[in-house]
Design an enzyme around this catalytic site. Structure first.
Site, PDB file in Angstrom:
ATOM      1  N   TYR A  15       0.919  -1.126   0.129  1.00 36.24           N
ATOM      2  CA  TYR A  15      -0.058  -0.200  -0.050  1.00 36.24           C
ATOM      3  C   TYR A  15       0.869   1.164  -0.081  1.00 36.24           C
ATOM      4  CZ  TYR A  15      -3.844  -3.070   1.325  1.00 36.24           C
ATOM      5  OH  TYR A  15      -4.471  -4.149   1.996  1.00 36.24           O
ATOM      6  N   HIS A  20      -3.966   5.786  -1.867  1.00 35.72           N
ATOM      7  CA  HIS A  20      -5.039   6.101  -0.122  1.00 35.72           C
ATOM      8  C   HIS A  20      -4.209   6.244   0.796  1.00 35.72           C
ATOM      9  CE1 HIS A  20      -8.867   5.631   1.251  1.00 35.72           C
ATOM     10  NE2 HIS A  20      -8.550   4.359   1.664  1.00 35.72           N
ATOM     11  N   ASP A  91      -6.597  11.165   1.337  1.00 36.38           N
ATOM     12  CA  ASP A  91      -6.834  11.676   0.348  1.00 36.38           C
ATOM     13  C   ASP A  91      -8.547  11.921   0.124  1.00 36.38           C
ATOM     14  OD1 ASP A  91      -8.494   8.557  -0.931  1.00 36.38           O
ATOM     15  OD2 ASP A  91      -7.512   8.717   1.237  1.00 36.38           O
TER      16      ASP A  91
END
Length: 187
Positions: A15, A20, A91
């Site tokens: 990630y 995100h 975000d």
């Protein structure tokens, strides 16, 4: 004065560079520019930064995005930080890439991290710095988009956007939310 600056994201290498995780990236850039490092702690990685008479606790929750409220509440209580001294970096699909908007409060706009924070705190009256990630995805592909990486062109201008976000964070702590919104939101 003590402040809790919470950047939202998901833990794990897969990630790290996703849209995100822009909250984590903003805090990483601020920490790097300030020559401080994050340490693993309960509910997240934290770092402490002093700016003039302000002590900033930087928090990257380890609870995953959808349970961000637990980490935020824990660190607010542990450090005795009132909600008016909390800033969440998140975000935002509704803003063009790199657009930064500071808000004193507001809805979660469908963002699961903000939704969980509002659930845990019992209200949505906390400041948030919204970092635009754009919304250039096909219908039904929102999850893939937010969990995808920024384009090469976006990454090339990312350092300037991260630096500006750091300026907003510092101003929030030193000058307050109203002055900071007036100074930064219209640029």
């Amino acid at each position: 004065m003590k402040y809790l600056i919470c950047g939202l994201g998901n833990i794990g290498n897969e990630y790290e560079m996703t849209r995100h995780n822009i909250g984590f990236r903003v805090l990483d850039a601020l920490a790097k520019a300030s020559n401080i490092v994050f340490n693993d702690n309960r509910y997240g990685a934290t770092a402490e930064l002093k700016i003039k008479n302000c002590q900033l606790i930087l928090l990257k929750p380890s609870t995953f995005m959808n349970l961000s409220g637990n980490a935020l509440r824990y660190w607010m209580q542990k450090e005795n930080i009132p909600v008016e001294n909390v800033l969440v970096i998140v975000d935002d699909l509704s803003l063009p890439f790199g657009t930064l908007r500071l808000k004193a409060k507001g809805s979660d706009a469908g963002h699961n991290g903000l939704k969980d924070i509002a659930r845990v705190l019992g209200n949505d009256k906390y400041a948030r710095l919204r970092f635009g990630i754009d919304n250039n995805f096909e219908k039904g592909r929102q999850v893939d988009f937010v969990l995808g990486n920024f384009s090469k062109e976006q990454e090339e201008i990312m350092p300037d956007k991260l630096e500006r976000a750091a300026e907003i964070i510092k101003s929030f702590c030193l000058a307050g939310i109203q002055i900071t919104m007036n100074q930064f939101n219209n640029k």
